[in-house]
Design a protein around this motif. Structure first.
Motif, mmCIF file in Angstrom:
data_model
loop_
_atom_site.group_PDB
_atom_site.id
_atom_site.type_symbol
_atom_site.label_atom_id
_atom_site.label_comp_id
_atom_site.label_asym_id
_atom_site.label_seq_id
_atom_site.Cartn_x
_atom_site.Cartn_y
_atom_site.Cartn_z
ATOM 1 N N MET A 164 10.409 15.122 -5.678
ATOM 2 C CA MET A 164 10.480 13.662 -5.632
ATOM 3 C C MET A 164 10.983 13.153 -6.976
ATOM 4 S SD MET A 164 10.295 10.956 -3.923
ATOM 5 C CE MET A 164 9.373 11.069 -2.433
ATOM 6 N N ASN A 165 11.491 11.978 -6.963
ATOM 7 C CA ASN A 165 12.061 11.391 -8.167
ATOM 8 C C ASN A 165 10.994 10.777 -9.067
ATOM 9 O OD1 ASN A 165 11.486 8.719 -7.082
ATOM 10 N ND2 ASN A 165 13.151 9.124 -5.669
ATOM 11 N N ARG A 166 11.384 10.435 -10.274
ATOM 12 C CA ARG A 166 10.458 9.864 -11.257
ATOM 13 C C ARG A 166 9.846 8.554 -10.788
ATOM 14 N NH1 ARG A 166 13.437 8.720 -16.129
ATOM 15 N NH2 ARG A 166 12.209 6.872 -16.400
ATOM 16 N N LEU A 167 10.652 7.699 -10.165
ATOM 17 C CA LEU A 167 10.141 6.428 -9.674
ATOM 18 C C LEU A 167 9.056 6.662 -8.625
ATOM 19 C CD1 LEU A 167 10.174 3.354 -9.553
ATOM 20 C CD2 LEU A 167 12.067 3.522 -7.913
ATOM 21 N N GLY A 168 9.279 7.597 -7.732
ATOM 22 C CA GLY A 168 8.263 7.926 -6.734
ATOM 23 C C GLY A 168 6.962 8.360 -7.385
ATOM 24 N N ASP A 169 7.054 9.167 -8.434
ATOM 25 C CA ASP A 169 5.854 9.601 -9.156
ATOM 26 C C ASP A 169 5.144 8.419 -9.815
ATOM 27 O OD1 ASP A 169 6.305 12.242 -8.436
ATOM 28 O OD2 ASP A 169 7.375 12.724 -10.293
ATOM 29 N N ILE B 97 5.162 5.313 -8.797
ATOM 30 C CA ILE B 97 4.508 4.531 -7.739
ATOM 31 C C ILE B 97 3.232 5.235 -7.284
ATOM 32 C CG2 ILE B 97 4.742 3.628 -5.393
ATOM 33 C CD1 ILE B 97 7.782 3.362 -5.997
ATOM 34 N N ARG B 98 3.314 6.558 -7.105
ATOM 35 C CA ARG B 98 2.128 7.314 -6.686
ATOM 36 C C ARG B 98 0.978 7.179 -7.688
ATOM 37 N NH1 ARG B 98 5.342 10.338 -3.846
ATOM 38 N NH2 ARG B 98 6.213 11.745 -5.352
ATOM 39 N N SER C 261 -10.001 3.228 -2.744
ATOM 40 C CA SER C 261 -9.170 3.367 -3.942
ATOM 41 C C SER C 261 -7.703 3.331 -3.531
ATOM 42 C CB SER C 261 -9.456 4.698 -4.632
ATOM 43 O OG SER C 261 -10.789 4.731 -5.072
ATOM 44 N N PRO C 262 -6.809 2.978 -4.454
ATOM 45 C CA PRO C 262 -5.377 3.001 -4.135
ATOM 46 C C PRO C 262 -4.914 4.416 -3.775
ATOM 47 C CG PRO C 262 -5.773 1.800 -6.169
ATOM 48 C CD PRO C 262 -7.068 2.466 -5.801
ATOM 49 N N ARG C 263 -4.040 4.488 -2.805
ATOM 50 C CA ARG C 263 -3.359 5.736 -2.464
ATOM 51 C C ARG C 263 -1.952 5.372 -2.012
ATOM 52 N NH1 ARG C 263 -4.403 10.486 2.065
ATOM 53 N NH2 ARG C 263 -2.991 11.955 1.059
ATOM 54 N N PRO C 264 -1.046 5.168 -2.965
ATOM 55 C CA PRO C 264 0.325 4.810 -2.593
ATOM 56 C C PRO C 264 0.977 5.895 -1.738
ATOM 57 C CG PRO C 264 -0.067 4.420 -4.924
ATOM 58 C CD PRO C 264 -1.247 5.194 -4.420
ATOM 59 N N VAL C 265 1.582 5.458 -0.645
ATOM 60 C CA VAL C 265 2.279 6.368 0.255
ATOM 61 C C VAL C 265 3.778 6.171 0.000
ATOM 62 C CG1 VAL C 265 2.709 6.993 2.657
ATOM 63 C CG2 VAL C 265 0.407 6.263 1.931
ATOM 64 N N VAL C 266 4.381 7.154 -0.655
ATOM 65 C CA VAL C 266 5.779 7.074 -1.096
ATOM 66 C C VAL C 266 6.617 7.998 -0.223
ATOM 67 C CG1 VAL C 266 7.336 7.415 -3.044
ATOM 68 C CG2 VAL C 266 5.007 6.578 -3.445
ATOM 69 N N TRP C 267 7.673 7.445 0.393
ATOM 70 C CA TRP C 267 8.471 8.232 1.328
ATOM 71 C C TRP C 267 9.938 7.816 1.250
ATOM 72 C CZ3 TRP C 267 5.615 11.886 3.824
ATOM 73 C CH2 TRP C 267 6.290 12.699 4.728
ATOM 74 N N CYS D 290 0.280 0.766 -0.626
ATOM 75 C CA CYS D 290 -1.105 1.141 -0.333
ATOM 76 C C CYS D 290 -1.659 0.338 0.837
ATOM 77 C CB CYS D 290 -2.008 0.862 -1.535
ATOM 78 S SG CYS D 290 -1.714 1.922 -2.955
ATOM 79 N N PHE D 291 -2.628 0.906 1.513
ATOM 80 C CA PHE D 291 -3.394 0.198 2.526
ATOM 81 C C PHE D 291 -4.134 -0.943 1.830
ATOM 82 C CE2 PHE D 291 -7.751 0.269 4.569
ATOM 83 C CZ PHE D 291 -7.415 -0.573 5.620
ATOM 84 N N PRO D 292 -3.934 -2.196 2.267
ATOM 85 C CA PRO D 292 -4.562 -3.325 1.572
ATOM 86 C C PRO D 292 -6.037 -3.535 1.888
ATOM 87 C CG PRO D 292 -3.004 -4.099 3.240
ATOM 88 C CD PRO D 292 -2.950 -2.613 3.247
ATOM 89 N N GLY D 293 -6.547 -2.869 2.926
ATOM 90 C CA GLY D 293 -7.950 -3.014 3.294
ATOM 91 C C GLY D 293 -8.138 -3.987 4.435
ATOM 92 N N TYR D 294 -9.399 -4.150 4.832
ATOM 93 C CA TYR D 294 -9.763 -5.065 5.909
ATOM 94 C C TYR D 294 -10.507 -6.261 5.341
ATOM 95 C CZ TYR D 294 -9.004 -1.037 9.036
ATOM 96 O OH TYR D 294 -8.467 0.025 9.708
ATOM 97 N N ASN D 295 -10.397 -7.381 6.051
ATOM 98 C CA ASN D 295 -11.214 -8.537 5.686
ATOM 99 C C ASN D 295 -12.566 -8.419 6.392
ATOM 100 O OD1 ASN D 295 -10.907 -9.437 8.367
ATOM 101 N ND2 ASN D 295 -9.311 -10.902 7.842
ATOM 102 N N ALA D 296 -13.417 -9.418 6.248
ATOM 103 C CA ALA D 296 -14.766 -9.376 6.807
ATOM 104 C C ALA D 296 -14.763 -9.272 8.336
ATOM 105 C CB ALA D 296 -15.551 -10.606 6.357
ATOM 106 N N LYS D 297 -13.672 -9.705 8.977
ATOM 107 C CA LYS D 297 -13.587 -9.639 10.442
ATOM 108 C C LYS D 297 -12.961 -8.334 10.930
ATOM 109 C CE LYS D 297 -13.312 -14.623 10.993
ATOM 110 N NZ LYS D 297 -12.522 -15.755 11.473
ATOM 111 N N GLY D 298 -12.579 -7.458 10.012
ATOM 112 C CA GLY D 298 -11.989 -6.182 10.397
ATOM 113 C C GLY D 298 -10.492 -6.207 10.604
#
Length: 195
Positions: A1-6, A8-9, A26-32, A90-98
């Motif tokens: 992978m390239n430097r930019l991808g690293d 972001i990860r 926790s953050p988990r950037p998905v770079v593709w 990254c997955f931004p998460g859920y609000n209180a209503k799911g």
């Protein structure tokens, strides 16, 4: 992978934001992406399943999207040909209503333009969902009107609704999408993938 991808990860800009969501993740950037890709899929943000797997569109939405595009799983995940660049890595998460939270703007503001510069020759761009429509097209219209105007941008760009199961009713209400948009979309995808 390239430097930019690293880079972001390694990003942790949203750690405090994600810790404050219902999922407290926790953050988990998905770079593709790789600079050689010619087909760009610009999405919104990973969901929980993608967050867990680290593979974009590795969920029922991805199955529907691959069917729309007419791509096999192997073709879809070939980073040398297909770049998958969401508005938030990254997955931004859920609000209180799911419900999914929107993609944090800081992610797109920090990374998106850099990724677009890194990508070489994109021959076909597919915008998946309203957040991608607004960013790439600058539109203020809703998803239906943006997708209905597909001829304004084809054959080099297609704006699609999100392939989520939540949009099944939208698909039934708008049969022109499957009848008119998908055949032309598939033809353009095959042109780019097989060229």
């Amino acid at each position: 992978m390239n430097r930019l991808g690293d880079q972001i990860r390694d990003c942790r800009l949203c750690a405090a934001r994600f810790a404050a969501t219902q999922t407290r993740h926790s953050p988990r950037p998905v770079v593709w992406f790789r600079p050689s890709a010619r087909l760009l899929i610009a999405g919104q943000a990973p969901g929980m399943r993608v967050h867990q797997s680290g593979k974009p569109f590795n969920d029922p939405s991805g199955e529907r999207l691959r069917a729309w595009l007419g791509l096999s799983e192997a073709e879809f995940y070939d980073q040398s040909r297909v770049a998958i660049v969401p508005m938030a890595f990254c997955f931004p998460g859920y609000n209180a209503k799911g419900s999914d939270l929107p993609p944090p703007r800081i992610c797109g503001e920090t990374w998106h333009d850099l990724v677009m510069q890194e990508l070489g020759k994109i021959d076909l761009t597919i915008l998946v969902g309203g957040y991608a429509h607004k960013y790439h097209l600058g539109v203020k219209t809703g998803v239906t009107d943006t997708v209905k105007a597909w001829r304004d941008h084809a054959p080099r760009l297609f704006a699609l609704p999100h392939p989520s199961w939540r949009n099944t009713a939208w698909l039934k209400k708008n049969p022109w999408f499957a009848a008119e948009v998908l055949p032309e979309l598939r033809a353009q995808v095959q042109r780019v993938i097989n060229d």
